[in-house]
Design a protein around this motif. Structure first.
Motif, short mmCIF file in Angstrom:
data_model
loop_
_atom_site.label_atom_id
_atom_site.label_comp_id
_atom_site.label_asym_id
_atom_site.label_seq_id
_atom_site.Cartn_x
_atom_site.Cartn_y
_atom_site.Cartn_z
N TYR A 35 6.89 -10.86 -28.91
CA TYR A 35 5.73 -10.35 -29.61
C TYR A 35 5.71 -8.84 -29.47
O TYR A 35 6.31 -8.28 -28.55
N LYS A 36 5.01 -8.16 -30.36
CA LYS A 36 4.81 -6.73 -30.21
C LYS A 36 3.32 -6.44 -30.38
O LYS A 36 2.58 -7.21 -31.00
N ILE A 37 2.89 -5.34 -29.80
CA ILE A 37 1.48 -4.97 -29.89
C ILE A 37 1.23 -4.34 -31.25
O ILE A 37 1.85 -3.34 -31.62
N LYS A 38 0.30 -4.93 -31.99
CA LYS A 38 -0.04 -4.44 -33.33
C LYS A 38 -1.18 -3.43 -33.25
O LYS A 38 -1.18 -2.42 -33.94
N TYR A 39 -2.18 -3.73 -32.40
CA TYR A 39 -3.33 -2.83 -32.28
C TYR A 39 -3.86 -2.90 -30.85
O TYR A 39 -3.92 -3.96 -30.25
N PHE A 40 -4.24 -1.73 -30.33
CA PHE A 40 -4.77 -1.68 -28.98
C PHE A 40 -5.93 -0.69 -28.93
O PHE A 40 -5.76 0.47 -29.28
N GLU A 41 -7.10 -1.17 -28.54
CA GLU A 41 -8.28 -0.32 -28.36
C GLU A 41 -8.72 -0.46 -26.91
O GLU A 41 -9.13 -1.53 -26.47
N GLU A 42 -8.60 0.64 -26.15
CA GLU A 42 -8.87 0.59 -24.72
C GLU A 42 -10.32 0.88 -24.40
O GLU A 42 -10.86 0.39 -23.41
N ARG A 43 -11.01 1.68 -25.21
CA ARG A 43 -12.36 2.11 -24.89
C ARG A 43 -13.36 0.95 -24.96
O ARG A 43 -13.40 0.22 -25.94
N HIS A 44 -14.14 0.83 -23.89
CA HIS A 44 -15.21 -0.16 -23.83
C HIS A 44 -16.53 0.53 -24.13
O HIS A 44 -16.72 1.69 -23.78
N THR A 45 -17.43 -0.20 -24.75
CA THR A 45 -18.75 0.35 -25.07
C THR A 45 -19.80 -0.11 -24.08
O THR A 45 -20.98 0.01 -24.33
N HIS A 46 -19.35 -0.64 -22.96
CA HIS A 46 -20.27 -1.16 -21.95
C HIS A 46 -19.65 -0.96 -20.58
O HIS A 46 -18.46 -0.66 -20.45
N SER A 47 -20.45 -1.11 -19.57
CA SER A 47 -19.96 -1.04 -18.20
C SER A 47 -19.11 -2.27 -17.92
O SER A 47 -19.43 -3.37 -18.35
N LEU A 48 -18.02 -2.10 -17.20
CA LEU A 48 -17.13 -3.23 -16.92
C LEU A 48 -17.66 -4.12 -15.81
O LEU A 48 -17.16 -5.21 -15.59
N ARG A 49 -18.67 -3.67 -15.12
CA ARG A 49 -19.29 -4.48 -14.08
C ARG A 49 -20.78 -4.17 -14.04
O ARG A 49 -21.21 -3.09 -14.41
N SER A 50 -21.56 -5.13 -13.59
CA SER A 50 -22.98 -4.90 -13.45
C SER A 50 -23.36 -5.12 -11.99
O SER A 50 -22.75 -5.92 -11.28
N GLU A 51 -24.35 -4.42 -11.53
CA GLU A 51 -24.73 -4.39 -10.11
C GLU A 51 -24.89 -5.77 -9.47
O GLU A 51 -24.36 -6.00 -8.40
N PRO A 52 -25.59 -6.71 -10.08
CA PRO A 52 -25.77 -8.00 -9.38
C PRO A 52 -24.48 -8.78 -9.15
O PRO A 52 -24.41 -9.63 -8.29
N TYR A 53 -23.44 -8.46 -9.93
CA TYR A 53 -22.21 -9.25 -9.87
C TYR A 53 -21.08 -8.56 -9.12
O TYR A 53 -20.00 -9.12 -8.99
N ILE A 54 -21.31 -7.38 -8.59
CA ILE A 54 -20.27 -6.65 -7.86
C ILE A 54 -19.80 -7.46 -6.66
O ILE A 54 -18.61 -7.48 -6.34
#
Length: 181
Positions: A35-54
């Protein structure tokens, strides 16, 4: 129930519906084995973790010596991992203060039992020999077969020996009844 596979139907990449994040990686079939990578978007529009779940993240979980000792003591008392975690939670004031999950407790107990698996009979023999040294009235004997496997074990404390002398009866029980498969 068999899963139906539709030939010729293309799957569409879906972004996260819960927070509208467009981070994604799209792969394209290149050759029969790659397989080859066709499209890659790295930027997230949200925090990757939230305080209660750390606290649930693998990097923030660990079993220190206190945890391990507590699990060991509960294992000796034949207390399961679920009850062990509940008791530990009550001791430290809540799940957020435990520092580990139930699966961490289960994994440690599994590793502990795997560690002592081949030496459990020797542990029983050593413990009873120590008791015999402390209490001269204790009777203890065991037999092993030609493969050095424990076949029979007998012990009686000072009170049991005295009761046998007075009453002349012996009560025997099979501790493994209905527990071995």
């Amino acid at each position: 129930m068999k899963k139906m596979i539709r030939i010729g139907v293309q799957r569409h990449a879906r972004s996260s519906k819960s927070c509208g994040c467009n981070a994604r990686c799209i792969f394209q079939y290149a050759t029969p084995n790659s397989y080859k990578i066709k499209y890659f978007e790295e930027r997230h529009t949200h925090s990757l973790r939230s305080e209660p779940y750390i606290q649930f993240m693998k990097v923030n979980r660990s079993l220190n010596f206190g945890h391990q000792q507590f699990i060991l003591n509960c294992t000796k008392a034949n207390v399961g991992t679920t009850k062990t975690l509940r008791v530990f939670k009550e001791m430290v004031g809540g799940y957020s203060n435990v520092g580990a999950l139930q699966i961490d407790f289960k994994n440690f107990r599994r590793d502990l039992q795997a560690y002592i698996c081949g030496a459990d009979a020797q542990l029983v023999i050593d413990k009873n020999l120590r008791k015999k040294e402390i209490s001269p009235g204790m009777t203890f004997n065991y037999d092993v077969d030609e493969n050095d496997q424990l076949t029979r074990l007998f012990w009686a404390d000072q009170t049991s020996v005295r009761n046998y002398g007075v009453f002349g009866d012996v009560v025997s029980f099979d501790a493994t009844y209905n527990t071995n498969r």
